[in-house]
Design a protein around this motif. Structure first.
Motif, PDB file in Angstrom:
ATOM      1  N   ALA A  81       0.825  -1.206   0.000  1.00 51.97           N
ATOM      2  CA  ALA A  81       0.000   0.000   0.000  1.00 51.97           C
ATOM      3  C   ALA A  81       0.861   1.258   0.000  1.00 51.97           C
ATOM      4  O   ALA A  81       0.544   2.244  -0.679  1.00 51.97           O
ATOM      5  CB  ALA A  81      -0.935  -0.001   1.212  1.00 51.97           C
ATOM      6  N   ASP A 100      -7.427  -3.101   5.418  1.00 54.46           N
ATOM      7  CA  ASP A 100      -6.756  -4.153   4.655  1.00 54.46           C
ATOM      8  C   ASP A 100      -6.658  -5.453   5.471  1.00 54.46           C
ATOM      9  O   ASP A 100      -6.556  -5.411   6.677  1.00 54.46           O
ATOM     10  CB  ASP A 100      -5.344  -3.703   4.275  1.00 54.46           C
ATOM     11  N   ARG A 112      -8.731   4.948  -3.829  1.00 54.35           N
ATOM     12  CA  ARG A 112      -7.554   5.147  -2.984  1.00 54.35           C
ATOM     13  C   ARG A 112      -6.417   5.772  -3.790  1.00 54.35           C
ATOM     14  O   ARG A 112      -5.655   6.589  -3.291  1.00 54.35           O
ATOM     15  CB  ARG A 112      -7.119   3.813  -2.391  1.00 54.35           C
ATOM     16  N   ARG A 161      -5.959   1.676   4.731  1.00 54.29           N
ATOM     17  CA  ARG A 161      -4.962   0.770   5.309  1.00 54.29           C
ATOM     18  C   ARG A 161      -5.535   0.034   6.504  1.00 54.29           C
ATOM     19  O   ARG A 161      -5.251  -1.131   6.727  1.00 54.29           O
ATOM     20  CB  ARG A 161      -3.723   1.556   5.725  1.00 54.29           C
ATOM     21  N   ALA A 179       2.298   1.707  -3.459  1.00 53.54           N
ATOM     22  CA  ALA A 179       1.252   2.190  -4.369  1.00 53.54           C
ATOM     23  C   ALA A 179       0.994   3.673  -4.147  1.00 53.54           C
ATOM     24  O   ALA A 179       0.810   4.438  -5.106  1.00 53.54           O
ATOM     25  CB  ALA A 179      -0.033   1.384  -4.163  1.00 53.54           C
ATOM     26  N   SER A 214      -6.500   7.613   2.934  1.00 59.52           N
ATOM     27  CA  SER A 214      -5.604   6.461   2.844  1.00 59.52           C
ATOM     28  C   SER A 214      -5.478   5.724   4.174  1.00 59.52           C
ATOM     29  O   SER A 214      -5.326   4.503   4.199  1.00 59.52           O
ATOM     30  CB  SER A 214      -4.214   6.902   2.361  1.00 59.52           C
ATOM     31  N   SER A 248      -3.790  -1.251  -5.586  1.00 56.59           N
ATOM     32  CA  SER A 248      -4.644  -0.550  -4.651  1.00 56.59           C
ATOM     33  C   SER A 248      -6.049  -0.482  -5.244  1.00 56.59           C
ATOM     34  O   SER A 248      -6.327  -1.093  -6.277  1.00 56.59           O
ATOM     35  CB  SER A 248      -4.093   0.855  -4.375  1.00 56.59           C
TER      36      SER A 248
END
Length: 309
Positions: free
Chosen positions: A17, A309, A259, A306, A20, A302, A255
Motif C-alpha cells: 500500500a 486491509d 484510494r 490501510r 502504491a 488512505s 490498490s
C-alpha cells in the motif's frame, strides 16, 4: 505461535500500500508538471496534434523497454477491452484536456479535473469494487476543498477566454474518462502486467488520434513548434506519459481506484507550485492552507483504507 504468519501478510500489505501511494504521488506530480508544459506548448500546435505526438513518444518508450512483454497472450475479448479503454484514456482524455486549456484558465481546468477522485469513488462503489466508507468520502472532499481554496479565482475567471461552456464540457469529459479507466481497468490489471496494459492501451489511443492529427495538419504544425516547445513535448511524452502513466497504472493494480485517485489532488498543487518557482507567480498564505488541506485529505482517505486491509 500463530502470530508470525498473521503479521507477515499484514506487513506485506502495508508495504504494498505504501509503494502504491508513493507511485500514485509521483505520477500525480508528473501530471501536475504536465499541466504547465501543456499550457506552454499547446498554442504552438493544436490539442489533438499535441496529444498524438505526446503519446507517440510515450508509447515508443514503453515498447522499447518492454519489447515482446508488451503483448502477452490474452483472449480477444480482453485485448478489445484494453483497446477501448486506451482510446478513451489516451485518445479522448488528452484531447479534451488539452482542448479545455484553450477555452479556460489553467486554475479552472485543474479544479474541475480534480473532481476525478469523487467520480472514481462513485463509479467504484456502483461497480461493487469497494464499499462506501465515510472517512474515504470525507478525505476526498477535504482534498477537493483544499484545491478550491487554492484555485478559486480572485477576479473574473472567464476574462480573456473564449467559449467557457465548451471548456467546461471538455474538462468534464476528461474527468469522466479518467474515472472510467481507473475503475474498468482494474479486472485487467489483476490478470496482466501493469506496464503491458499501459503500453497496449496507450498504443490504441495513439492510433485513434492519428487520423484526427493528420486532419489538423500534423506535418504542417510540427515545424511551428519551437526548440523549447519540443523540450516540453519530450517531457510530456517521457515523464508525463510513459513514466507517469506507468506508475499510475501500477498503483491501480496494487490498490483500489478511489484510494489511488485521491492522490490526483497533488496534480494542481504541483502546477501552482511550479508556476511560483518557474514563472514567478505569487504564493500567498492561501496556497499553504490549501496544501495542508490536500495533505490532510489524502491522509484521511488512505488511513482508512490501510486500516481495512
Amino acid at each position: 505461535m500463530s502470530a508470525p504468519p498473521t503479521s507477515t501478510p499484514s506487513l506485506h500489505g502495508h508495504a504494498t500500500a505504501s509503494r502504491a501511494a508513493l507511485a500514485a504521488s509521483a505520477a500525480s506530480i508528473f501530471f501536475g508538471a504536465s499541466v504547465v508544459a501543456t499550457r506552454y506548448v499547446v498554442p504552438q500546435t493544436t490539442p489533438v496534434v499535441l496529444a498524438f505526438v505526446r503519446y507517440v513518444v510515450a508509447t515508443s518508450c514503453l515498447l522499447v523497454v518492454l519489447g515482446r512483454r508488451a503483448f502477452p497472450v490474452m483472449p480477444g475479448r480482453d485485448r478489445l477491452q484494453v483497446a477501448l479503454l486506451g482510446v478513451l484514456f489516451f485518445g479522448v482524455f488528452p484531447w479534451s484536456f488539452s482542448a479545455s486549456l484553450t477555452h479556460l484558465p489553467t486554475a479552472q481546468v485543474a479544479l474541475i479535473a480534480a473532481t476525478n477522485p469523487l467520480v472514481t469513488l462513485a463509479l467504484s462503489v456502483w461497480r461493487g469494487i469497494e464499499p462506501l466508507r465515510t472517512r474515504t468520502i470525507l478525505g476526498q472532499i477535504l482534498a477537493f476543498a483544499g484545491l478550491a481554496v487554492a484555485l478559486v479565482p480572485t477576479g473574473d475567471a472567464t476574462t480573456g477566454v473564449s467559449n467557457p461552456l465548451v471548456g467546461y464540457l471538455e474538462i468534464g469529459t476528461t474527468a469522466l474518462c479518467g474515472a472510467t479507466y481507473n475503475v474498468w481497468s482494474r479486472p485487467l490489471l489483476a490478470r496482466y502486467d501493469a506496464l503491458a496494459i499501459t503500453a497496449q492501451s496507450m498504443l490504441a489511443g495513439t492510433v485513434a488520434l492519428a487520423p484526427l492529427a493528420l486532419a489538423q495538419g500534423l506535418f504542417s504544425r510540427l515545424p511551428m513548434v519551437t526548440p523549447l516547445g519540443w523540450a516540453a513535448v519530450l517531457f510530456l511524452g517521457i515523464f508525463g506519459g510513459a513514466v507517469g502513466f506507468g506508475l499510475w497504472i501500477w498503483a491501480l493494480r496494487h490498490s483500489t481506484p478511489s484510494r489511488v485517485a485521491v492522490f490526483l489532488a497533488l496534480n494542481p498543487i504541483t502546477a501552482i507550485t511550479l508556476g511560483v518557482v518557474l514563472l514567478g507567480e505569487s504564493a500567498g498564505v492561501r496556497l499553504f492552507v490549501a496544501l495542508a488541506m490536500v495533505i490532510a485529505g489524502i491522509q484521511l482517505a488512505s488511513k482508512k483504507a490501510r486500516a481495512s486491509d
